[in-house]
Design a protein around this motif. Structure first.
Motif, PDB file in Angstrom:
ATOM      1  N   LEU A   1     -11.841  -5.984  -4.465  1.00  0.00           N
ATOM      2  CA  LEU A   1     -11.888  -5.195  -3.449  1.00  0.00           C
ATOM      3  C   LEU A   1     -11.924  -3.517  -3.803  1.00  0.00           C
ATOM      4  N   THR A   2     -10.762  -3.425  -4.871  1.00  0.00           N
ATOM      5  CA  THR A   2     -10.611  -2.107  -5.195  1.00  0.00           C
ATOM      6  C   THR A   2     -11.951  -1.566  -6.201  1.00  0.00           C
ATOM      7  N   GLN A   3     -12.522  -2.454  -7.042  1.00  0.00           N
ATOM      8  CA  GLN A   3     -13.443  -2.332  -7.752  1.00  0.00           C
ATOM      9  C   GLN A   3     -14.826  -2.215  -6.742  1.00  0.00           C
ATOM     10  N   GLN A   4     -15.000  -2.599  -5.696  1.00  0.00           N
ATOM     11  CA  GLN A   4     -16.222  -2.531  -4.941  1.00  0.00           C
ATOM     12  C   GLN A   4     -15.711  -0.998  -3.981  1.00  0.00           C
ATOM     13  N   GLN A   5     -14.752  -0.675  -4.055  1.00  0.00           N
ATOM     14  CA  GLN A   5     -14.201   0.703  -3.264  1.00  0.00           C
ATOM     15  C   GLN A   5     -14.179   0.296  -1.922  1.00  0.00           C
ATOM     16  N   ALA A   6     -13.575  -0.570  -1.369  1.00  0.00           N
ATOM     17  CA  ALA A   6     -13.289  -0.990  -0.127  1.00  0.00           C
ATOM     18  C   ALA A   6     -12.391   0.465   0.363  1.00  0.00           C
ATOM     19  N   ASN A   7     -12.756   0.635   1.850  1.00  0.00           N
ATOM     20  CA  ASN A   7     -11.827   1.806   2.184  1.00  0.00           C
ATOM     21  C   ASN A   7     -10.526   1.517   2.383  1.00  0.00           C
ATOM     22  N   ALA A   8     -10.312   0.206   2.863  1.00  0.00           N
ATOM     23  CA  ALA A   8      -9.137  -0.316   3.510  1.00  0.00           C
ATOM     24  C   ALA A   8      -9.143  -1.773   3.467  1.00  0.00           C
ATOM     25  N   ILE A   9      -7.761  -2.262   2.881  1.00  0.00           N
ATOM     26  CA  ILE A   9      -7.420  -3.949   2.910  1.00  0.00           C
ATOM     27  C   ILE A   9      -6.344  -4.231   3.822  1.00  0.00           C
ATOM     28  N   ALA A  10      -6.273  -5.089   4.666  1.00  0.00           N
ATOM     29  CA  ALA A  10      -5.338  -5.703   5.520  1.00  0.00           C
ATOM     30  C   ALA A  10      -5.183  -6.978   4.722  1.00  0.00           C
ATOM     31  N   VAL A  11      -3.826  -7.032   4.323  1.00  0.00           N
ATOM     32  CA  VAL A  11      -3.435  -8.342   3.533  1.00  0.00           C
ATOM     33  C   VAL A  11      -2.112  -9.002   4.185  1.00  0.00           C
TER      34      VAL A  11
ATOM     35  N   THR B   1      -0.309  -4.483   5.622  1.00  0.00           N
ATOM     36  CA  THR B   1      -0.044  -5.933   5.576  1.00  0.00           C
ATOM     37  C   THR B   1       0.246  -6.230   6.897  1.00  0.00           C
ATOM     38  N   TYR B   2      -0.010  -7.463   7.197  1.00  0.00           N
ATOM     39  CA  TYR B   2       0.201  -8.159   8.429  1.00  0.00           C
ATOM     40  C   TYR B   2       0.718  -9.535   8.482  1.00  0.00           C
ATOM     41  N   ASP B   3       1.472  -9.863   9.482  1.00  0.00           N
ATOM     42  CA  ASP B   3       2.044 -11.168   9.283  1.00  0.00           C
ATOM     43  C   ASP B   3       3.007 -11.262   8.148  1.00  0.00           C
ATOM     44  N   SER B   4       3.103 -11.111   7.093  1.00  0.00           N
ATOM     45  CA  SER B   4       3.560 -11.299   5.857  1.00  0.00           C
ATOM     46  C   SER B   4       3.491 -10.199   4.894  1.00  0.00           C
ATOM     47  N   ASP B   5       4.699  -9.581   4.805  1.00  0.00           N
ATOM     48  CA  ASP B   5       4.741  -8.159   3.938  1.00  0.00           C
ATOM     49  C   ASP B   5       5.078  -8.331   2.603  1.00  0.00           C
ATOM     50  N   THR B   6       4.667  -7.131   1.747  1.00  0.00           N
ATOM     51  CA  THR B   6       5.030  -7.208   0.367  1.00  0.00           C
ATOM     52  C   THR B   6       6.140  -5.958   0.255  1.00  0.00           C
ATOM     53  N   ASN B   7       6.418  -5.415  -0.865  1.00  0.00           N
ATOM     54  CA  ASN B   7       7.466  -4.721  -1.134  1.00  0.00           C
ATOM     55  C   ASN B   7       6.977  -3.421  -0.369  1.00  0.00           C
ATOM     56  N   LYS B   8       7.905  -2.561   0.157  1.00  0.00           N
ATOM     57  CA  LYS B   8       7.413  -1.518   1.171  1.00  0.00           C
ATOM     58  C   LYS B   8       6.822  -0.247   0.514  1.00  0.00           C
TER      59      LYS B   8
END
Length: 360
Positions: free
Chosen positions: A110-120, A144-151
């Motif tokens: 998604l980064t390579q495809q230049q997405a504007n935003a990712i919800a993970v 992030t939604y439902d399950s977080d990563t490091n802040k």
């Protein structure tokens, strides 16, 4: 990860996770013009809540697991919001709830495809960090939604409810059902799932209170959000602990699998089961007496708020700083808490009296 009451916002629909994947640095990929600072996130204090909402954005949802009913509902909520705001939505992801390498690969793509935003929805708290930081450095907004990563690996986290509320209320539900005494077990998802572990920590803390002195937690089992494994873990718990009085399963896959086992066994109605499930998954088990009550929030609201946050970040309306305001249309207005966390509200309890009022 919820501040108006869910039931009020939905009118009658409600319905939980934190954990993500570790990865390689995104390869290739042209840096977008919107990249701001070293972390890729907008500079704190630069947000303009009155900025115009951008259209034509590319917003991608990366759930823990595609074709999981919970995440399908959540992501469809996100899709409705994204398309309603004039942007393009897509969902990508793995069919396994524990494929952290797969999640990393999708972030890199998604980064390579230049997405504007990712919800993970992260499968492991640290595993995605390298990839997500690279995405933000390339100008991709990360929610992030439902399950977080490091802040520091995302800008905003949309939490299903507070970890404390979810952990304590599940213990309270089960304690009531078993009359405040007996052996209990927990059937969790993956052992690395941050949201599950946070809830379990609060469950254990709740059980330390004097009113639960006659309740003993004998085991925490892990079904890895796999239906067959969760079914087998339920069977194993009952074989290992024949005096077991109750099970808490804070995962939609786990509670359904446990209910399936109990419904066809001699333990139906004798061993109590509660946790986090969807009304559509659990309706039959509530009506046939296998399950008295369980809880959840509305995943569609969770996905919808995540979509609003992603578009607001890209539009410069928020940056992820504490105290900022997110206007999320008919879902409500939310104030970002510490470390960019948004909490929509408390979970709803479903039982035979109200379950037919919900459809998700």
């Amino acid at each position: 990860m919820f501040s108006t009451s869910v039931s009020r916002r939905l009118g009658s629909a409600l319905a939980v996770t934190i954990a993500v994947a570790l990865g390689a640095t995104a390869c290739g990929g042209t840096t977008k013009d919107s990249a701001s600072n070293d972390g890729g996130s907008p500079a704190v204090g630069k947000a303009d809540p009155n900025a115009a909402t951008k259209k034509g954005l590319s917003i991608a949802f990366l759930p823990k697991q595609v074709n999981n009913p919970y995440f399908t509902t959540a992501d469809n909520g996100g899709k409705k919001v994204v398309e309603g705001l004039g942007s393009t939505y897509k969902e990508v992801g793995t069919s396994s709830g524990t494929d952290t390498a797969g999640q990393v690969s999708y972030v890199n793509t998604l980064t390579q495809q230049q997405a504007n935003a990712i919800a993970v929805s992260a499968q492991d708290p640290g595993a995605l960090c390298t990839a997500l930081k690279q995405a933000m450095k390339n100008g991709v907004s990360v929610v992030t939604y439902d399950s977080d990563t490091n802040k520091d690996c995302r800008q905003v986290f949309v939490s299903p409810a507070s970890a404390e509320d979810l952990g304590r209320t599940q213990v309270q539900l089960l304690a009531k059902q078993i009359g405040g005494k007996g052996e209990i077990a927990i059937l969790s998802a993956a052992q690395t799932a941050t949201n599950q572990n946070a809830w379990i920590d609060f469950m254990k803390d709740e059980l330390e209170k004097p009113e639960y002195k006659d309740i003993k937690l004998v085991k925490v089992a892990y079904g890895d959000d796999d239906a067959q494994k969760s079914f087998q873990q339920t069977q194993g718990l009952l074989q290992e602990y024949p005096a077991l009085k109750g099970i808490i399963s804070p995962t939609t896959v786990g509670i359904k699998a446990a209910a399936q086992y109990l419904a066809g066994s001699k333990y139906k109605g004798k061993v109590k089961l509660t946790g986090l499930g969807t009304p559509n998954d659990m309706r039959a088990y509530v009506k046939n007496g296998t399950v008295e009550a369980f809880e959840l929030w509305d995943p569609a609201v969770l996905g919808g708020i995540a979509a609003h946050a992603a578009v607001a970040l890209e539009s410069g309306q928020i940056s992820g700083a504490e105290g900022e305001t997110l206007k999320a249309g008919d879902l409500g207005t939310f104030t970002l808490g510490k470390e960019g966390v948004i909490s929509p509200g408390e979970p709803t309890v479903f039982d035979v009296k109200n379950i037919d009022k919900f459809n998700f």
